[in-house]
Every structure is written in C-alpha cells, then in structure tokens.
Design a protein around this motif. Structure first.
Motif, PDB file in Angstrom:
ATOM      1  N   PHE A  69     -35.822 -60.841 -27.127  1.00  0.00           N
ATOM      2  CA  PHE A  69     -35.010 -60.074 -26.192  1.00  0.00           C
ATOM      3  C   PHE A  69     -35.885 -59.657 -25.020  1.00  0.00           C
ATOM      4  N   LEU A  70     -35.382 -59.848 -23.799  1.00  0.00           N
ATOM      5  CA  LEU A  70     -36.149 -59.514 -22.603  1.00  0.00           C
ATOM      6  C   LEU A  70     -35.540 -58.303 -21.901  1.00  0.00           C
ATOM      7  N   ASP A  71     -36.345 -57.268 -21.718  1.00  0.00           N
ATOM      8  CA  ASP A  71     -35.910 -56.088 -20.979  1.00  0.00           C
ATOM      9  C   ASP A  71     -36.867 -55.863 -19.812  1.00  0.00           C
ATOM     10  N   MET A  72     -36.741 -54.735 -19.141  1.00  0.00           N
ATOM     11  CA  MET A  72     -37.512 -54.475 -17.919  1.00  0.00           C
ATOM     12  C   MET A  72     -39.022 -54.445 -18.146  1.00  0.00           C
ATOM     13  N   ARG A  73     -39.462 -54.363 -19.379  1.00  0.00           N
ATOM     14  CA  ARG A  73     -40.899 -54.355 -19.657  1.00  0.00           C
ATOM     15  C   ARG A  73     -41.511 -55.747 -19.575  1.00  0.00           C
ATOM     16  N   THR A  74     -40.684 -56.786 -19.518  1.00  0.00           N
ATOM     17  CA  THR A  74     -41.198 -58.150 -19.427  1.00  0.00           C
ATOM     18  C   THR A  74     -41.110 -58.648 -17.996  1.00  0.00           C
ATOM     19  N   HIS A  75     -42.060 -59.486 -17.619  1.00  0.00           N
ATOM     20  CA  HIS A  75     -42.126 -59.997 -16.252  1.00  0.00           C
ATOM     21  C   HIS A  75     -40.868 -60.803 -15.894  1.00  0.00           C
ATOM     22  N   SER A  76     -40.417 -61.657 -16.786  1.00  0.00           N
ATOM     23  CA  SER A  76     -39.249 -62.506 -16.517  1.00  0.00           C
ATOM     24  C   SER A  76     -37.998 -61.679 -16.249  1.00  0.00           C
ATOM     25  N   ALA A  77     -37.751 -60.679 -17.069  1.00  0.00           N
ATOM     26  CA  ALA A  77     -36.564 -59.842 -16.890  1.00  0.00           C
ATOM     27  C   ALA A  77     -36.673 -59.010 -15.619  1.00  0.00           C
ATOM     28  N   ASN A  78     -37.875 -58.581 -15.295  1.00  0.00           N
ATOM     29  CA  ASN A  78     -38.074 -57.827 -14.059  1.00  0.00           C
ATOM     30  C   ASN A  78     -37.727 -58.690 -12.851  1.00  0.00           C
ATOM     31  N   LEU A  79     -38.115 -59.971 -12.875  1.00  0.00           N
ATOM     32  CA  LEU A  79     -37.778 -60.887 -11.776  1.00  0.00           C
ATOM     33  C   LEU A  79     -36.267 -61.113 -11.690  1.00  0.00           C
ATOM     34  N   ILE A  80     -35.592 -61.209 -12.839  1.00  0.00           N
ATOM     35  CA  ILE A  80     -34.135 -61.351 -12.850  1.00  0.00           C
ATOM     36  C   ILE A  80     -33.486 -60.137 -12.198  1.00  0.00           C
ATOM     37  N   TYR A  81     -33.975 -58.956 -12.537  1.00  0.00           N
ATOM     38  CA  TYR A  81     -33.444 -57.712 -11.975  1.00  0.00           C
ATOM     39  C   TYR A  81     -33.671 -57.663 -10.465  1.00  0.00           C
ATOM     40  N   GLN A  82     -34.872 -58.018 -10.002  1.00  0.00           N
ATOM     41  CA  GLN A  82     -35.179 -58.014  -8.567  1.00  0.00           C
ATOM     42  C   GLN A  82     -34.280 -58.990  -7.812  1.00  0.00           C
ATOM     43  N   ARG A  83     -34.071 -60.155  -8.389  1.00  0.00           N
ATOM     44  CA  ARG A  83     -33.212 -61.161  -7.762  1.00  0.00           C
ATOM     45  C   ARG A  83     -31.783 -60.633  -7.637  1.00  0.00           C
ATOM     46  N   SER A  84     -31.285 -59.986  -8.670  1.00  0.00           N
ATOM     47  CA  SER A  84     -29.932 -59.422  -8.627  1.00  0.00           C
ATOM     48  C   SER A  84     -29.816 -58.365  -7.543  1.00  0.00           C
ATOM     49  N   LEU A  85     -30.815 -57.481  -7.438  1.00  0.00           N
ATOM     50  CA  LEU A  85     -30.803 -56.461  -6.391  1.00  0.00           C
ATOM     51  C   LEU A  85     -30.837 -57.079  -5.006  1.00  0.00           C
ATOM     52  N   SER A  86     -31.622 -58.124  -4.841  1.00  0.00           N
ATOM     53  CA  SER A  86     -31.703 -58.804  -3.547  1.00  0.00           C
ATOM     54  C   SER A  86     -30.354 -59.390  -3.149  1.00  0.00           C
ATOM     55  N   LEU A  87     -29.658 -60.005  -4.099  1.00  0.00           N
ATOM     56  CA  LEU A  87     -28.354 -60.587  -3.801  1.00  0.00           C
ATOM     57  C   LEU A  87     -27.325 -59.508  -3.457  1.00  0.00           C
ATOM     58  N   ILE A  88     -27.376 -58.382  -4.161  1.00  0.00           N
ATOM     59  CA  ILE A  88     -26.469 -57.271  -3.849  1.00  0.00           C
ATOM     60  C   ILE A  88     -26.761 -56.737  -2.450  1.00  0.00           C
ATOM     61  N   TYR A  89     -28.033 -56.591  -2.116  1.00  0.00           N
ATOM     62  CA  TYR A  89     -28.428 -56.111  -0.782  1.00  0.00           C
ATOM     63  C   TYR A  89     -27.937 -57.066   0.301  1.00  0.00           C
ATOM     64  N   LEU A  90     -28.127 -58.366   0.109  1.00  0.00           N
ATOM     65  CA  LEU A  90     -27.681 -59.352   1.099  1.00  0.00           C
ATOM     66  C   LEU A  90     -26.165 -59.307   1.275  1.00  0.00           C
ATOM     67  N   LYS A  91     -25.443 -59.121   0.187  1.00  0.00           N
ATOM     68  CA  LYS A  91     -23.987 -59.022   0.266  1.00  0.00           C
ATOM     69  C   LYS A  91     -23.577 -57.754   1.026  1.00  0.00           C
ATOM     70  N   ALA A  92     -24.304 -56.657   0.792  1.00  0.00           N
ATOM     71  CA  ALA A  92     -23.984 -55.390   1.445  1.00  0.00           C
ATOM     72  C   ALA A  92     -24.218 -55.464   2.954  1.00  0.00           C
ATOM     73  N   ILE A  93     -25.317 -56.056   3.379  1.00  0.00           N
ATOM     74  CA  ILE A  93     -25.601 -56.112   4.824  1.00  0.00           C
ATOM     75  C   ILE A  93     -24.778 -57.167   5.532  1.00  0.00           C
ATOM     76  N   GLU A  94     -24.174 -58.061   4.777  1.00  0.00           N
ATOM     77  CA  GLU A  94     -23.293 -59.079   5.360  1.00  0.00           C
ATOM     78  C   GLU A  94     -22.091 -58.421   6.032  1.00  0.00           C
ATOM     79  N   TYR A  95     -21.655 -57.291   5.517  1.00  0.00           N
ATOM     80  CA  TYR A  95     -20.476 -56.611   6.030  1.00  0.00           C
ATOM     81  C   TYR A  95     -20.791 -55.526   7.045  1.00  0.00           C
ATOM     82  N   VAL A  96     -22.047 -55.335   7.369  1.00  0.00           N
ATOM     83  CA  VAL A  96     -22.426 -54.289   8.311  1.00  0.00           C
ATOM     84  C   VAL A  96     -22.270 -54.777   9.726  1.00  0.00           C
TER      85      VAL A  96
END
Length: 96
Positions: A69-96
C-alpha cells in the motif's frame, strides 16, 4: 467466494512495515484488498505497488504476488499527489 481462485499475497501495509503473507479468494482489486486489510492505516492510500510496479487502486489482482500500500510517506504516492494537485491547479486557472 468470488471467483474460486485462492491467492497468496505478500502484503506490506506501509514503508518500513514487515510484510505479512495473506491468503484471499480472488481475483480482487487493490481497493478490495485495502478494505479487507487496511484497517487503522494512519494515512490515505493513494495507490498500490504490485510486484514492484505502481498501479492504481482499481487494478485487478488475479495471481500470487507482492502488494504494498502506498501513502504519502512513499515517494511514488507523493508524486501521484503532486501530479493531481498540478492538474487541479491548471483546470482552475483555465477559467480565470
């Protein structure tokens, strides 16, 4: 009994945890495995590593393998989380 296949899984619940050998009826998904054995996990599980390959929780496990099981303590899961945040940010600024 789901499909009648008995699977032997070497399960690691988190980093620096001792793997335990479990036997389950399969096939099953990573999410179903998490529901059965993830009780009391300190962090949300973002993905699973099946035989040293990072997979989403929807992956079907249909043979004997090792699962971590991978959670935020693992490098791979941390990268997945960062990627998700980046996509949410890009979607948010698309409408600005």
């Amino acid at each position: 009994m789901k499909g009648g296949i008995e699977l032997e899984i070497l399960l690691t619940k988190g980093p620096r945890e001792i793997p335990q050998r479990v036997t389950v009826d399969g096939p099953l998904t990573g999410e179903e495995l998490l529901q059965r054995f993830g009780e009391g996990m300190p962090y949300d599980i973002l993905a699973v590593r099946v035989n040293q390959q990072v997979k989403e929780l929807a992956v079907t496990i249909d043979g004997d393998c090792s699962v971590e099981f991978l959670d935020m303590r693992t490098h791979s899961a941390n990268l997945i989380y960062q990627r998700s945040l980046s996509l949410i940010y890009l979607k948010a600024i698309e409408y600005v």
